[in-house]
Structure formats: structure tokens, C-alpha cells
Design an enzyme around this catalytic site. Sequence first.
Site: not given
Length: 395
Positions: A112, A135, A161, A259, A283
Site C-alpha cells: 500500500s 494512492y 485503487t 482495483k 475494499h
Amino acid sequence: MPGVGSPHVVNIEDLRRLAQRRLPKAVFDYLDGGAADEVTLRENCRAFQEVVLRPRHAIAHEKCDLRTRVLGHEISFPAMLAPVGYSRLMHPGGEVAAARAAGEIGTGFILSTISGHKLEDVRAASSGPVWYQLYVVGGREAAEAAIERARAAGFSALVITIDTPVAGMRERDLRNGVKELMGGSLLAKIPFIPQLLAHPRWLAAFVLDGGVPKLENILTPGKGAMRMTDVAAALASAVVTWNDLRWLRKVWPAPIVVKGVLTADDALRAIDEGASGVVVSNHGGRQLDGVAASLRALPEIVAAVNGQAEVLMDGGIRRGSDIVKAICMGARSVLVGRAYAYGLGAAGHAGVGRALEILRADVERTLRLLGCASVAELNSSLVEVPEGWRAKPRA
Ligand SMILES: Cc1cc2nc3c(=O)[nH]c(=O)nc-3n(C[C@H](O)[C@H](O)[C@H](O)COP(=O)(O)O)c2cc1C
């Protein structure tokens, strides 16, 4: 408290209970909880019970081959580790420990953006494939710097994502003072401190690890590594749009995975924008509550994608039979989130290893009980899926 190797620890739920005992409530609930009424969180697990297995009996196979290929990488069984932000709060080993355990069992790890460890250290820890989940926290410049570091370090795919335009309404986090504990003044923290003191083992490890870690892979110009804030603040600044995908395709030369896909429309759009894979995901029930369980959305997406990209899924995987059902329904592999994070919270690297071993052994047992010699043999004739799931809702 029994260790993760104890004979009393036989399934993921046992690891969950150990994590609950070791972690302060704020950390455990952050890991365990979902958005709003947690309907989707529960549905993710419940949906697996609606799919019925159809074994072929009186078959004996000497060996069972669990291997599969995902984006050109061979993995030892069809489950990879999903990106889990703030892992270093669960255990100082955090992302490095989880990646090492993934490599040891022969599968992939997705890091992540919200990581307390440097991406280079995570890459070095694992002998398996590692992907970077992006992100756009800190803006495009910071994202491009992270992407370049990920490429240089040997990350082989970028996971984008798309289901976080804002953070979901995580009510447990609000009640537990996650925002105050992560970034508030000392005065604001005071009401929430007793829960930390009640978990001295966790607290000692946390303090020795240097307290709240920085986000080591988000380097903002002139300011260095970004401070970890609460999840709502992090995600509020991190929305990704289809326009960003065009930019990302230019700056990232290797495969892109999208995703957070729950409809055929988004899956096809992702492929149009150049994705090599999509993850059917809500999620883990942490974003929009009330959306379909990922497993229920899977048939629509598998049918629409029709082999043009690899379809992965996550959400609710707690048993090897869950993994097998998803593969029978057309997923190439699943991702597991909480299942390994409970292990991390319970006992760091050893706990993640135990979680993965439980799942791997369970997949093998399920295959044998189904009468299959390999993951490659899994197909739709081995499951009965509720009738309504196959129909594609009209726009
Ligand atoms: C504690 C926690 C943190 C998460 N952080 C991220 C993240 O940073 N990025 C992301 O794309 N997904 C994140 N997810 C979602 C997971 O990648 C995955 O979609 C989800 O956990 C799958 O459901 P499961 O936990 O039931 O396996 C997180 C999930 C959890 C439980």
C-alpha cells in the site's frame, strides 16, 4: 495467550481472536471494521456460503498442484496479499514482515502507499513478486517519485485503487479516536490513551519502534517523508480518476491493475485505459456500504472481460474453500486482506506465515475433496452459483 503455532490456532478466526487480544481497540477495530452498518463487510463473507461445491468422488490424486500464473508470475497457490495500509501499527515488522512471509510461501505481496516501511526494504524482504498500490497522496509529483522508486526497486505491477474518492464512514474509528491518536494534540489524545495502556506488549513494541511511523514512500518536495495522519485525511486527497490512468500509463511502463471494480462498465473502461488486470473488490466493505459482495459481482465482470484481462477478486476470504470457489467462478487469483493482517496483528511475521499456511493447506485439502489434481482443473461445473448472480443488471 497461545502462540500462533499452538494447536489451538487452526483457522483464520483463531488468529483474529489473538490479534484482538494483542492490539489496542483502536488498532484492532481499524483492521477488523468496515463502513457504516458494515452490511457489505458481512455480505463479503456470507456470499461464499451461497455458493455450493459439487465434488467428483472416488478419485485419488497422489499430488495436488496449487500453482497458478498471475501477470506472468508463477505463484505457489492462488492467493496474494492485498494492500493493507498502516500495517506497521499492527506490528513493527509491518509490510516488511508480511512481504517476507509472502515470499517464503511463494506468493505475491501488494504494498500500500500508506506504508510505514520504505518500498526498497519491502522489495528486498520478499523473494516473490511485489506490486505497488498507488494512492495519489501528496500530489502527482510525489506519486511520480514513488513510482520511479518502485520501478527501480523491482516492483513489477502498479495497482490503482479506484474506490476511494473519500474515505468510507468508518464509525468504529471515529469512536475510538483514531484521528486524535494519529495526529491530534496531546489534550485531544488523553481520552483515548487508556485503551493503549491496556495493551502493554503492543505499546512497548510501538514505542521502541519510534511511535507513529512516517509514510516512507510519500516524499513531498522540501518536506521529506509525509507524516502519517488518519485514514480519512489521507484518502480525501488521494482520489484517482480515469484521466489519471492516461498519465500513469505514460509514467509506468509495466502492467497496471485496476482495483475496486464492481460493474462490467468499470471493468471494460479499465481495459480501455490499458489495464492488464482488474480486481473485483469493494475494499473489504470499508468504502461504500451497501454495495454487492465482491463474489456476487464476480460473474458479471468475468463475463464482460471475456479473457481480455486477468480478473482477480478480494473480500471475505477466510477459508481455502473460499479461494477455490472464486477460482471456479473465473478469478485468476484472489487477494487476502484481513486474513493475513490478523496474523500480523497477532504475531508479526510468524502470524502472517501461519495465516498463509492455513489458507494454503486448506486450498489443497479442498481440491482433493473436490476430486481435482490442480488449480488448473477448477471450473464452473464444480460450483452451483445462485441463479440471479449470473444476470447482468441493465444500465
Ligand atoms: C486494515 C486495512 C487496510 C487497507 N488498506 C488498503 C490500502 O491502503 N489500499 C487499498 O487499495 N486497499 C486497502 N485495503 C483493502 C484491501 O486491499 C482488500 O481490498 C480487502 O482487505 C479485502 O477484503 P478482506 O479483508 O475481507 O480480505 C485495506 C483493508 C484493510 C482491512
